[in-house]
Scaffold this active site. Structure first.
Site, PDB file in Angstrom:
ATOM      1  N   ASP A  38       0.830  -1.199   0.000  1.00  0.00           N
ATOM      2  CA  ASP A  38       0.000   0.000   0.000  1.00  0.00           C
ATOM      3  C   ASP A  38       0.868   1.254   0.000  1.00  0.00           C
ATOM      4  OD1 ASP A  38      -1.912  -1.868   0.235  1.00  0.00           O
ATOM      5  OD2 ASP A  38      -2.751  -1.156   2.146  1.00  0.00           O
ATOM      6  N   GLU A  40       3.797   1.659  -1.247  1.00  0.00           N
ATOM      7  CA  GLU A  40       4.368   1.869  -2.578  1.00  0.00           C
ATOM      8  C   GLU A  40       3.327   2.491  -3.508  1.00  0.00           C
ATOM      9  OE1 GLU A  40       7.376   1.208  -5.653  1.00  0.00           O
ATOM     10  OE2 GLU A  40       7.312   1.658  -3.524  1.00  0.00           O
ATOM     11  N   ASP A  42       0.737   4.280  -2.591  1.00  0.00           N
ATOM     12  CA  ASP A  42       0.528   5.668  -2.168  1.00  0.00           C
ATOM     13  C   ASP A  42       1.633   6.580  -2.700  1.00  0.00           C
ATOM     14  OD1 ASP A  42      -1.680   4.817  -0.859  1.00  0.00           O
ATOM     15  OD2 ASP A  42      -0.752   4.803   1.141  1.00  0.00           O
ATOM     16  N   LEU A  88     -35.607  -8.769 -17.310  1.00  0.00           N
ATOM     17  CA  LEU A  88     -35.652 -10.228 -17.366  1.00  0.00           C
ATOM     18  C   LEU A  88     -36.983 -10.744 -16.881  1.00  0.00           C
ATOM     19  CD1 LEU A  88     -32.205 -10.983 -15.709  1.00  0.00           C
ATOM     20  CD2 LEU A  88     -32.823 -11.586 -18.053  1.00  0.00           C
ATOM     21  N   GLU A 120     -25.320 -16.896 -14.160  1.00  0.00           N
ATOM     22  CA  GLU A 120     -24.682 -15.812 -13.415  1.00  0.00           C
ATOM     23  C   GLU A 120     -25.510 -15.521 -12.178  1.00  0.00           C
ATOM     24  OE1 GLU A 120     -24.598 -12.489 -16.104  1.00  0.00           O
ATOM     25  OE2 GLU A 120     -23.707 -13.675 -17.695  1.00  0.00           O
ATOM     26  N   LYS A 122     -27.766 -13.272  -9.869  1.00  0.00           N
ATOM     27  CA  LYS A 122     -28.539 -12.059 -10.107  1.00  0.00           C
ATOM     28  C   LYS A 122     -28.232 -11.107  -8.960  1.00  0.00           C
ATOM     29  CE  LYS A 122     -33.007 -10.366 -11.593  1.00  0.00           C
ATOM     30  NZ  LYS A 122     -33.177  -9.258 -10.652  1.00  0.00           N
ATOM     31  N   GLU A 185     -23.811  -4.135 -12.776  1.00  0.00           N
ATOM     32  CA  GLU A 185     -24.597  -3.815 -11.595  1.00  0.00           C
ATOM     33  C   GLU A 185     -23.748  -3.123 -10.532  1.00  0.00           C
ATOM     34  OE1 GLU A 185     -27.673  -4.972 -12.166  1.00  0.00           O
ATOM     35  OE2 GLU A 185     -28.694  -5.073 -10.229  1.00  0.00           O
TER      36      GLU A 185
HETATM   37  S1  IVH Z   1     -28.800  -9.300 -17.813  1.00  0.00           S
HETATM   38  C1  IVH Z   1     -30.574  -9.518 -21.075  1.00  0.00           C
HETATM   39  N1  IVH Z   1     -27.383 -10.240 -15.829  1.00  0.00           N
HETATM   40  O1  IVH Z   1     -31.607  -7.787 -13.322  1.00  0.00           O
HETATM   41  C2  IVH Z   1     -31.130  -9.167 -19.794  1.00  0.00           C
HETATM   42  N2  IVH Z   1     -29.100  -8.689 -15.338  1.00  0.00           N
HETATM   43  O2  IVH Z   1     -34.516  -7.624 -14.751  1.00  0.00           O
HETATM   44  C3  IVH Z   1     -30.547  -7.951 -19.231  1.00  0.00           C
HETATM   45  N3  IVH Z   1     -29.279  -8.122 -12.960  1.00  0.00           N
HETATM   46  O3  IVH Z   1     -32.040  -4.604 -14.606  1.00  0.00           O
HETATM   47  C4  IVH Z   1     -30.034  -8.080 -17.887  1.00  0.00           C
HETATM   48  N4  IVH Z   1     -27.642  -9.402 -12.275  1.00  0.00           N
HETATM   49  O4  IVH Z   1     -30.337  -4.902 -12.772  1.00  0.00           O
HETATM   50  C5  IVH Z   1     -28.395  -9.430 -16.188  1.00  0.00           C
HETATM   51  N5  IVH Z   1     -26.028 -11.144 -14.158  1.00  0.00           N
HETATM   52  C6  IVH Z   1     -27.028 -10.334 -14.534  1.00  0.00           C
HETATM   53  C7  IVH Z   1     -27.736  -9.557 -13.599  1.00  0.00           C
HETATM   54  C8  IVH Z   1     -28.777  -8.748 -14.039  1.00  0.00           C
HETATM   55  C9  IVH Z   1     -28.564  -8.531 -11.906  1.00  0.00           C
HETATM   56  C10 IVH Z   1     -30.436  -7.192 -12.892  1.00  0.00           C
HETATM   57  C11 IVH Z   1     -30.284  -5.953 -13.693  1.00  0.00           C
HETATM   58  C12 IVH Z   1     -31.483  -5.859 -14.577  1.00  0.00           C
HETATM   59  C13 IVH Z   1     -32.412  -6.842 -13.950  1.00  0.00           C
HETATM   60  C14 IVH Z   1     -33.192  -7.527 -15.063  1.00  0.00           C
END
Ligand code: IVH
Length: 681
Positions: A38, A40, A42, A88, A120, A122, A185
């Protein structure tokens, strides 16, 4: 240096310095694997700041010194997304997610056997879009309604995991893409959320209901300095326009984003079999509390972009992706009563007693209302129907009141003027009401519970119920009295058998040999938590030196501020402290300062910087295992990757073991892990 030639050299030098800082910033914040100290870092940063103040005309907006600086805005502008940010469709039932897979298969044609999915987490935060022109961040905006969002560039710039400039892919000399839109996000880590809320609560400011609200409230500040002071983070998960770059799969997109400097969630997987998607959902659901960020489900995406294109979108949601949610962590319930709990330091906390309600697998019957200001702000009354939320291991709390359900029979609650337990007067300190009674039994119970707890004296088997009885029956008047209890005393308690009594006595005996830092922590000095206790132990070595040190000596320790030092002073000035310390000595409590320090040092050598994955059934609670690793500077990951050093395998360890073997991580069992930790907890 003078003349145009000199200027050119300086310019190049500054540019090189920026590149270096960008790189180390990435190692530190994104990868969590710093290459330099840290100090270095800084030093480099300071050098750049000095050069820039000497040559202000050479400052560029993507310089690492320029994260914060912009003036507060009157209001945010709007930003039109060039390609809408989709939303989604979401499902919670397994049958619905199977339907999704079937629909995808049908749509793509029955012959098509291969549909690969990327899964992934959410992230429960806020969707953002970042525009990079020639590799430099130019605009950052919120999702808004998908078409138009708010332009919050100057706030997003303050987030350390959002690169101001992206790395060139693979070939460092290749020019950056003319245009790249990155989606992802913004969120607040749960641990940071807790700290922030404690700080806000302590100042009497409005607290946030959950990490998501905290992130939302922080990212939409008109003054970027406020945003900069909030611990926000960013995960990238997609792209919009990408001029000069073609992707054939979502997996490639993620890999590309990682290579150019973005943080990608480590929970992401790719599956060919849909059954594995469902299994992974289960696994992540079970382990969501181990993550330091809130997720409310997984997102299942068709990997192939060609297939995505064929599937298309309907009414703003892609047909190629779905959110497969976890059970909600929020529930409605009724407030049966509001009671006041007295803490270790005498703070009176209003607590809602609830109609018991299961929330994500745990029955919740109490929720904190924090303090009087919060209670007033939310206007919670006895009889109200409320929304209760449980986030990770955070204490459940009342988020809001459903006012439309009021009948008129609800009763307002007033904080008492006297301590409900000992009857002593209370004092208001900001938003906190505190019992000033010196012999308050509620405080005593909490102090003893703290004294005996895992991270303090660690007296195994001495549970809450036993401590409460001991205090109620006046068998102890401070924590040190525990050491003078006999088996006959213990046997007087309810539900106490010979075996349990003996276990408690053995545990008490064992706990007498402790470390100095545990002992300091156990004393329960206000504002002296585990970390401060270990600082004090390292700096003073024994109780005598600690007690005889002056205020100036305490505050001279870098991380110890005036408030903490004052509270240490207050503690040692109290008459009861001397008695407490004398009794500790009489009880035979000892700490081997040197040895303890050496042992800690040795464990640190083994664990520091190492990444652990725990899998299968182990007898130690996961939380405990995690806290050991983290205490000594290691990291716990959810899944095995190239960076995993050790996999601790319990019974029925599954696929992770195979992967660990393939990637060359060391596989050990719980016993070996305990050995590495040398009995530390
Ligand atoms: S893809 C193609 N991936 O979920 C779809 N969304 O209702 C576009 N979100 O507004 C979104 N993790 O805030 C995607 N790994 C992820 C996500 C993600 C969280 C949220 C995002 C979006 C909402 C979709």
């Amino acid at each position: 240096m003078s003349g145009e030639g000199g200027k050119k050299v300086v310019k190049q030098y500054i540019e090189d310095l920026r590149k270096k800082i960008h790189y180390h910033n990435y190692r530190y914040y994104v990868l969590n694997e710093p290459e330099i100290s840290d100090a270095e870092y800084d030093r480099l940063f300071k050098e750049l700041e000095e050069l820039e103040s000497e040559y202000p005309e050479l400052i560029t907006p993507d310089s690492p010194t320029q994260r914060v600086g912009a003036k507060p805005l009157e209001e945010f502008g709007t930003y039109e997304h060039s390609i809408p940010l989709l939303s989604l469709n979401s499902v919670s039932a397994q049958s619905d997610v199977r339907d999704f897979d079937e629909r995808v298969g049908r749509f793509l044609g029955i012959e098509e056997v291969e549909v690969e999915y990327v899964v992934e987490p959410k992230i429960d935060g806020l969707a953002m879009e970042l525009v990079y022109e020639n590799g430099v961040l130019s605009v950052g905006s919120t999702r808004g309604d998908g078409k138009t969002g708010e332009e919050i560039t100057q706030n997003l710039r303050t987030i350390k995991t959002i690169p101001l400039r992206i790395f060139s892919d693979a070939d460092a000399d290749a020019p950056p893409l003319p245009l790249l839109e990155v989606r992802g996000e913004v969120f607040m880590p749960v641990s940071k959320f807790k700290e922030l809320n404690a700080e806000l609560g302590g100042k009497g400011e409005k607290m946030f209901a959950n990490p998501r609200n905290a992130a939302a409230g922080s990212v939409r500040q008109l003054d970027p300095k406020v945003t900069a002071s909030r611990p926000l983070d960013f995960f990238a998960y997609g792209v919009g326009r990408a001029e000069g770059k073609e992707f054939s799969t979502q997996w490639e997109v993620l890999d590309y984003l990682r290579r150019i400097g973005f943080k990608i969630s480590p929970v992401i997987r790719r599956f060919k079999e849909f059954e594995d998607v469902i299994k992974y959902h289960e696994e992540v659901k079970e382990r969501r509390d181990e993550l330091d960020y809130e997720i409310d489900g997984i997102v299942v995406k068709v990997n192939s972009i060609e297939q995505q294109d064929r599937l298309g979108t309907i009414s703003r949601s892609p047909r190629w992706a779905i959110a497969y949610k976890f059970p909600a962590r929020e529930e409605f319930t009724r407030v049966k009563d509001i009671v006041v709990q007295v803490g270790r330091t005498g703070a009176l906390t209003p607590v809602a007693v609830l109609e018991p309600v299961p929330i994500a697998g745990v029955t919740v019957s109490r929720a904190t209302l924090h303090n009087e200001d919060e209670l007033r702000r939310k206007d919670v009354r006895i009889g109200d129907t409320v929304v209760v939320e449980r986030a990770g291991d955070v204490i459940p709390e009342v988020v809001s009141v459903i006012k439309s359900k009021r009948t008129g029979a609800e009763k307002e609650f007033r904080m008492p003027d006297r301590c409900p337990v000992c009857g002593a007067e209370v004092m208001k300190e900001g938003p906190i009401v505190r019992c000033i009674g010196v012999s308050c039994e509620a405080q005593l119970k909490e102090r003893i519970k703290h004294f005996a707890s895992l991270r303090a004296m660690d007296i195994e088997g001495l549970g809450e119920k036993v401590i409460e009885q001991l205090v109620d029956r006046k068998m102890v008047s401070d924590a040190t009295d525990l050491f003078f209890l006999t088996k006959r005393d213990l046997l007087k308690l309810e539900r106490m058998g010979d075996k349990l009594a003996q276990n408690i006595l053995d545990a008490l005996e064992k706990s007498k040999h402790t470390t100095f830092s545990r002992l300091i922590h156990a004393l329960g000095i206000r504002h002296v938590g585990e970390h401060t206790a270990s600082l004090l132990a390292d700096n003073f070595g024994d109780l005598e030196s600690l007690r005889n040190a002056s205020y100036e000596e305490w505050v001279s320790i870098p991380e110890i501020g005036p408030e903490v030092a004052k509270s240490i002073l207050l503690f040692f000035e109290q008459g009861s402290t001397k008695e407490l310390l004398d009794k500790l000595e009489r009880a035979g409590v000892s700490y081997e300062k040197k040895e303890a320090g050496v042992a800690e040092e040795e464990v640190r050598k083994v664990l520091e910087g190492k990444t652990f994955v725990f899998t299968g059934r182990i007898s130690m609670p996961r939380e405990e295992a995690k806290s050991i690793v983290e205490r000594f500077g290691g990291r716990v990951a959810l899944s095995v990757s190239k960076r995993t050093d050790y996999v601790v395998a319990g019974e029925e360890a599954g696929s992770k073991l195979e992967k660990a073997k393939k990637l060359g991580a060391k596989i050990i069992d719980e016993e070996e892990f305990r050995e590495m930790a040398k009995g530390f907890k």
